[in-house]
Scaffold this motif. Sequence first.
Motif, PDB file in Angstrom:
ATOM      1  N   ILE A  74       1.008   2.842  -4.042  1.00 27.74           N
ATOM      2  CA  ILE A  74       0.729   1.653  -3.226  1.00 27.74           C
ATOM      3  C   ILE A  74       1.967   1.045  -2.588  1.00 27.74           C
ATOM      4  CG2 ILE A  74      -1.374   1.064  -4.500  1.00 27.74           C
ATOM      5  CD1 ILE A  74       0.253  -1.035  -6.026  1.00 27.74           C
ATOM      6  N   ALA A  75       3.171   1.410  -3.056  1.00 24.62           N
ATOM      7  CA  ALA A  75       4.390   0.809  -2.510  1.00 24.62           C
ATOM      8  C   ALA A  75       5.606   1.629  -2.883  1.00 24.62           C
ATOM      9  CB  ALA A  75       4.544  -0.623  -3.026  1.00 24.62           C
ATOM     10  N   SER A  76       6.681   1.409  -2.145  1.00 28.10           N
ATOM     11  CA  SER A  76       7.995   1.909  -2.541  1.00 28.10           C
ATOM     12  C   SER A  76       8.657   0.779  -3.319  1.00 28.10           C
ATOM     13  CB  SER A  76       8.833   2.280  -1.314  1.00 28.10           C
ATOM     14  OG  SER A  76       8.276   3.394  -0.664  1.00 28.10           O
ATOM     15  N   GLY A 215      -7.151  -2.855  -7.083  1.00 30.02           N
ATOM     16  CA  GLY A 215      -5.997  -2.863  -6.192  1.00 30.02           C
ATOM     17  C   GLY A 215      -6.228  -3.490  -4.832  1.00 30.02           C
ATOM     18  N   LYS A 216      -7.441  -3.929  -4.549  1.00 24.90           N
ATOM     19  CA  LYS A 216      -7.744  -4.539  -3.252  1.00 24.90           C
ATOM     20  C   LYS A 216      -7.899  -6.045  -3.404  1.00 24.90           C
ATOM     21  CE  LYS A 216     -11.061  -4.520   0.589  1.00 24.90           C
ATOM     22  NZ  LYS A 216      -9.983  -4.628   1.591  1.00 24.90           N
ATOM     23  N   SER A 217      -7.271  -6.788  -2.473  1.00 26.64           N
ATOM     24  CA  SER A 217      -7.314  -8.252  -2.511  1.00 26.64           C
ATOM     25  C   SER A 217      -8.508  -8.784  -1.734  1.00 26.64           C
ATOM     26  CB  SER A 217      -6.031  -8.833  -1.910  1.00 26.64           C
ATOM     27  OG  SER A 217      -4.892  -8.413  -2.622  1.00 26.64           O
ATOM     28  N   TYR A 218      -9.139  -9.795  -2.308  1.00 28.09           N
ATOM     29  CA  TYR A 218     -10.223 -10.518  -1.646  1.00 28.09           C
ATOM     30  C   TYR A 218      -9.849 -11.995  -1.640  1.00 28.09           C
ATOM     31  CZ  TYR A 218     -12.849  -6.201  -2.375  1.00 28.09           C
ATOM     32  OH  TYR A 218     -13.254  -4.886  -2.370  1.00 28.09           O
ATOM     33  N   TRP A 219      -9.819 -12.614  -0.449  1.00 28.96           N
ATOM     34  CA  TRP A 219      -9.330 -13.989  -0.304  1.00 28.96           C
ATOM     35  C   TRP A 219     -10.477 -14.957  -0.060  1.00 28.96           C
ATOM     36  CZ3 TRP A 219      -4.296 -14.599  -1.433  1.00 28.96           C
ATOM     37  CH2 TRP A 219      -3.469 -13.482  -1.348  1.00 28.96           C
TER      38      TRP A 219
END
Length: 357
Positions: A74-76, A215-219
Amino acid sequence: MKRMTAGLRKCGMLVIALSFSALAMAQQKPQVVILATGGTIAGAGADATNSATYQAAKVPVDKLIAGIPQLNDIASVRGEQVFQVASESLRNDNLLTLGKRVSELAKRDDVDGIVITHGTDTTEETAYFLNLVVHTDKPIVVVASMRPGTAMSADGTLNLFNAVSVAGNKESRSRGVLVVMNDEINSARDVSKMINIRPDAFKSPWGALGMIVEGKSYWFRRLDKRHTNASEFDIDKIKSLPLVEIAYAGGNVNDTAYRAFAQAGAKAIIHAGPGNGSVAGPLVPVLQDIHKQGIQIIRSSHVNAGGFVLRNAEQPDDKYDWIVAHDLNPQKARILASVALATTNNTKELQRIFWQY
């Protein structure tokens, strides 16, 4: 021989192409820096059944990162060990050091988001401090855990994975400093530790900003108070924080703590009172006398789930020239008072600041 040479050239070109492809993919990933400060998330217990008995601040940041290989999906990610302490031992100097490092990183083009691992005891204070003083729209996420990594059902691994996911998400920008724990995204301004033995310890009286699922954001909402880029306070200009103390008031309260804090050089005293920041009758003249010495009196409430202190209710604040902490709990009122007193000691200005932040 010619066929072999041609084959080797093709293989070499394929390797180069794959290398460039891997580099391109790495560059597309968000660049997230993890600043480690210690705490339970870096703690270790003697046995897997020890979820509340353990030693904090034992595991260095490189081991925390290595323990979650899925972060690379998901990221470095790269890590820095800023401190390695239990958060109840953090001092104002630590806050300044951390704040200045976060500010430095936020200015860099090769940093998309910042995660701070922290102990839960003062997570809300450090996060709120950063919310007030770091000028950036990049995501800053403070993360902690209620159980050490050695415990059954340890929560730190998922909390850190979620924090990196949120920090690397462009939708997280301009929302202020965030606290990510137990699948929730809370505002640093609102969230508090409500219990000390469960992974759902951190709650906001006004509700979470969002949540993370796989891993998914919900606002769901945004913070309406001033923060980060909209703040008048700047960590790059703050050299020291004035001393602000908290005096807890309940039944049978006396003036010992208040007078001791005044004599110790406090520039403000947070009155952590019951209900609406109520002040017992015998304390009123004591606080008036202390204020005449140039020490600010700030009424707050020690009600856990959202103490809301109204001005000129319970006490005539205008008459006494006192300040009310609005909905900030005593520990957050201390942080805001320390930051604000670095620039002004005017009571009306300080009250404006408490309304706006």
